[in-house]
Motif scaffolding. Structure first.
Motif, short mmCIF file in Angstrom:
data_model
loop_
_atom_site.label_atom_id
_atom_site.label_comp_id
_atom_site.label_asym_id
_atom_site.label_seq_id
_atom_site.Cartn_x
_atom_site.Cartn_y
_atom_site.Cartn_z
N ASN A 11 0.82 -1.22 0.00
CA ASN A 11 0.00 0.00 0.00
C ASN A 11 0.85 1.26 0.00
O ASN A 11 0.44 2.30 -0.53
N VAL A 12 2.06 1.18 0.57
CA VAL A 12 2.98 2.33 0.50
C VAL A 12 3.45 2.52 -0.94
O VAL A 12 3.47 3.64 -1.46
N GLU B 61 1.96 1.60 -3.67
CA GLU B 61 0.85 2.07 -4.51
C GLU B 61 0.61 3.55 -4.34
O GLU B 61 0.34 4.27 -5.32
N GLN B 62 0.71 4.06 -3.11
CA GLN B 62 0.50 5.49 -2.90
C GLN B 62 1.61 6.31 -3.55
O GLN B 62 1.34 7.36 -4.16
N ARG C 113 1.06 6.44 -7.19
CA ARG C 113 -0.10 7.29 -7.51
C ARG C 113 0.26 8.77 -7.38
O ARG C 113 -0.16 9.60 -8.18
N ASP C 114 1.05 9.12 -6.37
CA ASP C 114 1.45 10.51 -6.13
C ASP C 114 2.85 10.74 -6.69
O ASP C 114 3.78 11.12 -5.97
N TYR D 200 6.42 13.69 1.16
CA TYR D 200 6.23 12.73 2.24
C TYR D 200 7.16 13.15 3.37
O TYR D 200 8.37 13.24 3.18
N ASN E 28 2.62 10.92 6.53
CA ASN E 28 1.57 10.85 5.50
C ASN E 28 1.75 9.66 4.56
O ASN E 28 1.40 9.73 3.39
N LEU E 29 2.34 8.57 5.06
CA LEU E 29 2.38 7.30 4.35
C LEU E 29 1.85 6.22 5.27
O LEU E 29 2.06 6.28 6.49
#
Length: 290
Positions: A63-64, A66-67, A70-71, A128, A158-159
């Motif tokens: 999930n880290v 993927e974020q 995405r960003d 981040y 923010n991760l």
């Protein structure tokens, strides 16, 4: 050695805008230079006894990852106190061998993650924010096998999870890329072993548009310690200059002897082909303790 000196002084490929002046060096010239660079630069010693990572230097939860994907415009910034940097640490292979290594700071590990090559993005609100870090270890695939290596675990406000990044100071320790040089592109892009003496080789090459059909020949140069692969392209160019275009190809090379533990080098870049693509290396692995 004399041939090497002559090769180093020879004229190489010259690119200006969309024009290409074909190289004057032959494959044998490039192969000779690659062999001597490998032997004399320290690269061969690093390959045999050093630390050569074969995968990514960072590890994180899905999930880290993927974020971050995405960003993609985000960078990284320090937003909290950081611990002191140890003077040194150890790499420990599963076969029992070890080496003592210099380490980088948590801030340097953060910079290594940043697409901007600084500790912050262009806009600080698009970053981040690293709030803390812990010195730890992680498991990493290397040329000599799986190893436990020093790492920094970086925490962000923010991760959704931390990022582990290799803490080894590779610049001080020495890398194969640094020894052979980083500024030359690879011509041979990969190879697959069909049997002990047969390689299926993929490669890139340049040709001139609107000229005669080029003759492309895949070449190999065998030594006791290395096999050098490369491509020779012959094309008639009346005035010497042309508009160039890149192409790719594939062919089979039959070696005179089994590959064994010899390193496969790219003639143009002088580097090991497997490191360029993080593919399996068909070469011997040192198991001696340091």
């Amino acid at each position: 050695m004399l041939r090497l000196l002559v090769t180093l002084l020879a004229v190489t490929a010259l690119a200006r805008g969309d024009h290409l002046l074909l190289q004057s060096l032959t494959f044998d010239d490039y192969a000779t230079r690659a062999v001597w660079t490998w032997r004399l630069s320290g690269a061969a010693e690093i390959w045999r006894n050093g630390f050569v990572p074969m995968g990514g230097l960072s590890q994180m939860q899905q999930n880290v990852k993927e974020q971050i994907l995405r960003d993609e415009e985000y960078g990284f910034a320090v937003a909290g106190p950081l611990p002191a940097t140890p003077k040194e640490a150890w790499i420990r292979w599963d076969d029992g061998s070890t080496i003592r290594v210099p380490v980088i700071s948590a801030r340097q590990a953060l910079v290594a993650l940043s697409p901007y090559e600084t500790e912050a993005s262009v806009q600080d609100d698009q970053a981040y924010k690293m709030t803390s870090a812990t010195f730890t270890t992680m498991r990493l695939r290397t040329l000599r096998g799986i190893a436990t290596v020093p790492a920094w675990r970086l925490y962000f406000s923010n991760l959704p999870g931390p990022i582990d990044h290799l803490a080894v100071d590779q610049t001080t320790l020495g890398t194969i890329e640094g020894a052979v040089g980083r500024d030359r592109p690879y011509e041979v892009t990969g190879f697959q072993m069909l049997d002990e003496q047969t390689l299926r080789v993929s490669y890139d090459y340049g040709v001139c548009l609107g000229r005669s059909t080029p003759t492309v020949r895949l070449r190999s140069n065998e030594r006791d310690d290395v096999v050098v692969l490369g491509v020779e392209v012959h094309q008639h160019i009346p005035n010497g200059l042309c508009a160039g275009v890149g192409k790719s190809g594939e062919g089979v090379v039959r070696l005179g002897e089994p590959l064994g533990d010899r390193v496969v080098l790219d003639a143009k870049s002088r580097g090991p082909i497997c490191l360029h693509w993080s593919a399996p290396c068909h070469a011997g692995q040192s198991t001696s303790a340091s």
